[in-house]
Design an enzyme around this catalytic site. Structure first.
Site, PDB file in Angstrom:
ATOM      1  N   ASP A   1       0.825  -1.207   0.000  1.00 44.49           N
ATOM      2  CA  ASP A   1       0.000   0.000   0.000  1.00 44.49           C
ATOM      3  C   ASP A   1       0.866   1.267   0.000  1.00 44.49           C
ATOM      4  O   ASP A   1       1.591   1.539   0.962  1.00 44.49           O
ATOM      5  CB  ASP A   1      -0.884  -0.074   1.259  1.00 44.49           C
ATOM      6  CG  ASP A   1      -1.953   1.000   1.294  1.00 44.49           C
ATOM      7  OD1 ASP A   1      -1.928   1.898   0.443  1.00 44.49           O
ATOM      8  OD2 ASP A   1      -2.808   0.915   2.194  1.00 44.49           O
TER       9      ASP A   1
ATOM     10  N   GLY B   1      -5.356   3.654  -7.762  1.00 41.60           N
ATOM     11  CA  GLY B   1      -5.619   3.924  -9.177  1.00 41.60           C
ATOM     12  C   GLY B   1      -4.833   5.093  -9.745  1.00 41.60           C
ATOM     13  O   GLY B   1      -5.022   5.479 -10.902  1.00 41.60           O
TER      14      GLY B   1
ATOM     15  N   ASP C   1     -10.566   4.161  -1.293  1.00 44.73           N
ATOM     16  CA  ASP C   1     -11.156   3.163  -0.395  1.00 44.73           C
ATOM     17  C   ASP C   1     -12.682   3.095  -0.501  1.00 44.73           C
ATOM     18  O   ASP C   1     -13.351   4.123  -0.524  1.00 44.73           O
ATOM     19  CB  ASP C   1     -10.793   3.494   1.058  1.00 44.73           C
ATOM     20  CG  ASP C   1      -9.316   3.263   1.339  1.00 44.73           C
ATOM     21  OD1 ASP C   1      -8.548   3.084   0.367  1.00 44.73           O
ATOM     22  OD2 ASP C   1      -8.939   3.261   2.519  1.00 44.73           O
TER      23      ASP C   1
HETATM   24  C1  GLA Z   1      -5.411   2.327   2.829  1.00 45.82           C
HETATM   25  C2  GLA Z   1      -5.939   1.193   1.972  1.00 45.82           C
HETATM   26  C3  GLA Z   1      -6.988   0.406   2.731  1.00 45.82           C
HETATM   27  C4  GLA Z   1      -6.373  -0.123   4.021  1.00 45.82           C
HETATM   28  C5  GLA Z   1      -5.778   1.011   4.844  1.00 45.82           C
HETATM   29  C6  GLA Z   1      -5.006   0.514   6.039  1.00 45.82           C
HETATM   30  O1  GLA Z   1      -6.395   3.275   3.091  1.00 45.82           O
HETATM   31  O2  GLA Z   1      -6.474   1.678   0.768  1.00 45.82           O
HETATM   32  O3  GLA Z   1      -7.487  -0.656   1.948  1.00 45.82           O
HETATM   33  O4  GLA Z   1      -5.385  -1.070   3.716  1.00 45.82           O
HETATM   34  O5  GLA Z   1      -4.905   1.805   4.055  1.00 45.82           O
HETATM   35  O6  GLA Z   1      -4.390   1.536   6.751  1.00 45.82           O
END
Ligand code: GLA
Length: 394
Positions: A151, A198, A219
Site C-alpha cells: 500500500d 488507481g 477506499d
Molecule cells: C489504505 C488502503 C486500505 C487499508 C488502509 C489501512 O487506506 O487503501 O485498503 O489497507 O490503508 O491503513
C-alpha cells in the site's frame, strides 16, 4: 555481419520469450482467476489480532465459504511491531507468533495474507518496508505468507519531494518493482497486490511491475453511494485485466450492515461481472444466513471465477439503468441489468443488441430460475439500487 545480426536477434527473442513465460508462470500459479478470501480492514480496522484471524479462518471453513472458493485470510494494516538490530521486522504484541498463525491457517486448507507499504510508514502509521524490501520479503516467506498487499501511503512523502510528476511516478514504479523482485527471489509463490488507489492509471502498468491485482480506486466504504460510485466507474478497464492480472475495485462490504439486500446483491453482481477479487470484509463469525448466501451464491461465484478471465463492461445506459455484460468461457454471457435509482424501474433487454440472435436461453441467477427460450425483448423489473442478473446463451 548478417549472420551475427540474426544470432543477436534470435538471442534477444529467446530472452523475451523466457522472460514472458516466467511472468506468466507466476501469474498462472498464484492468480489464474481473481483471488478470493477475506481481509481484516473493512470490519476490524486496527482491532485485529491473532485470535481474530484464527476465528475468521475457523468461520471460513465452518460456514462453507472455503468450499465455495474463499481461500485467503488477509491481515491488513496494524500488525507491525519494531525492527530488531539487524533490521528484521517483528509483529507487535497482537501477533505473538506469525509463523504459528500461518501454520494454523494452512492447517485449515487456507492461505495467509499480509500487508505492508513501500514507504517508511503504512497508512495507519505502522512500520513500512522502505529500505528493507529484501529482508521483509524473506521474513514473509519464512513465516509462510502467501499474499502481500503493498500500500503506497508513506512513499508519497518521497514522491512529493521529486522534481517532476514523471520523477514521482518513477519512484513509485521502482518501489513496486523492488518488492516484486524481492518476492520472486524468495522462491515462494506470493500473490502481489498493488494498492495505490488507481493513481497514474495503474491498470496500464500494474502488470509490468508484477502486480497480480491493483486497486483501481480510493477506499470503499459500507454505503451504496461509495460502492456504486466505485463499481460503475470501472467502465472501460476490461482490456487491462486477464488471468494472473486483475483490476481491483476494492474489498467487499457485504454483511457490514450499511447497505440493504438489493444493494449488496448489486455489489456482488457487479464485482462478478468485473472479474474482481472477492475479498469478504465482514465478520464471518457473526454473519447472518442471508449474508452467507449472498457471499456464497455458486452461480455468481462461477461468473466471477470464469476461467476465460474476460472482465465485463458496460454496453448500454439509459439514465440510472445500466446493462453490463461479461463473456464467459462456455460462450454464454452474464448480463447485469442495474438500476442506480432508489426506486424500482422497468426496462426491456433486447438480446439482439447484446450479440445474440433469437431465441436465447436465459437463467435468472439470483432467483435460480430457468427462464426458458426468449425471443422478444425481455421485460425486467429492477428494485431500487438493485439488479437483475441473467446468464444467457444462444
Ligand atoms: C489504505 C488502503 C486500505 C487499508 C488502509 C489501512 O487506506 O487503501 O485498503 O489497507 O490503508 O491503513
Amino acid at each position: 555481419m548478417r549472420g551475427r545480426g540474426m544470432k543477436l536477434f534470435a538471442a534477444m527473442l529467446l530472452i523475451c520469450i523466457v522472460y514472458n513465460t516466467r511472468v506468466s508462470a507466476q501469474e498462472a500459479e498464484v492468480a489464474p482467476t481473481p483471488p478470493m478470501g477475506w481481509n481484516s480492514w473493512n470490519h476490524f480496522r486496527n482491532k485485529v489480532e491473532d485470535a481474530t484471524i484464527r476465528a475468521q479462518a475457523d468461520a471460513m471453513v465452518s460456514s462453507g465459504m472455503r468450499d465455495a472458493g474463499y481461500v485467503y485470510v488477509n491481515i491488513d494494516d496494524t500488525w507491525q511491531g519494531e525492527r530488531d538490530a539487524t533490521g528484521v521486522i517483528h509483529p507487535n504484541s497482537k501477533f505473538p507468533d506469525m509463523k504459528a498463525l500461518a501454520d494454523y491457517v494452512h492447517s485449515k486448507g487456507l492461505k495467509l495474507g499480509i500487508y505492508s507499504s513501500p514507504g517508511a510508514k503504512t497508512c495507519a502509521k505502522f512500520e513500512g518496508s522502505l529500505g528493507h524490501e529484501e529482508q521483509d520479503a524473506k521474513t514473509y516467506a519464512a513465516w509462510g505468507v502467501d499474499y502481500l498487499k503493498y500500500d503506497l501511503c508513506g512513499l508519497r512523502e518521497q514522491m512529493k519531494a521529486a522534481p517532476s510528476p514523471e520523477a514521482a511516478h518513477q519512484i513509485m514504479v521502482d518501489a513496486y518493482i523492488k518488492m516484486r523482485d524481492a518476492l520472486r527471489r524468495t522462491g515462494r509463490p506470493i500473490v502481489y497486490s498493488l494498492c495505490q488507489y488507481g493513481n497514474d492509471a495503474v491498470w496500464r502498468w500494474g502488470r509490468d511491475v508484477g502486480g497480480n491485482l491493483w486497486r483501481t480506486t480510493g477506499d470503499i466504504s459500507d454505503r451504496y453511494a461509495s460502492m456504486s460510485q466505485i463499481g460503475f466507474s470501472q467502465a472501460g478497464l476490461a482490456r487491462f485485466a486477464g488471468p494472473g492480472h486483475w483490476n481491483d475495485p476494492d474489498m467487499l462490504e457485504v454483511g457490514n450492515g450499511g447497505m440493504n439486500t438489493e444493494e449488496y446483491r448489486t455489489h456482488m453482481s457487479l464485482w462478478a461481472i468485473l472479474a474482481a477479487p472477492l475479498l469478504a470484509g465482514n465478520d464471518l463469525q457473526t454473519m447472518t444466513p442471508e449474508t452467507l448466501s449472498l457471499l456464497t451464491n455458486r452461480e455468481v461465484i462461477a461468473i466471477d471465477q470464469d476461467k476465460a478471465g474476460e472482465q465485463g463492461d458496460r454496453v448500454w445506459v439509459e439514465g440510472p439503468i445500466e446493462i453490463w455484460v461479461r463473456r464467459l468461457a462456455d460462450r454464454s454471457k452474464a448480463v447485469g441489468v442495474f438500476n442506480r435509482h432508489p426506486s424500482p424501474m422497468t426496462t426491456s433487454v433486447d438480446f439482439s443488441k447484446l450479440g445474440f440472435s433469437a431465441p436465447v436461453h436465459a437463467t435468472d441467477v439470483w432467483l435460480n430460475k430457468d427462464l426458458g427460450a426468449i425471443s422478444a425483448p425481455y421485460r425486467v423489473e429492477i428494485p431500487g439500487h438493485g439488479v437483475v442478473l441473467l446468464r444467457v446463451k444462444q
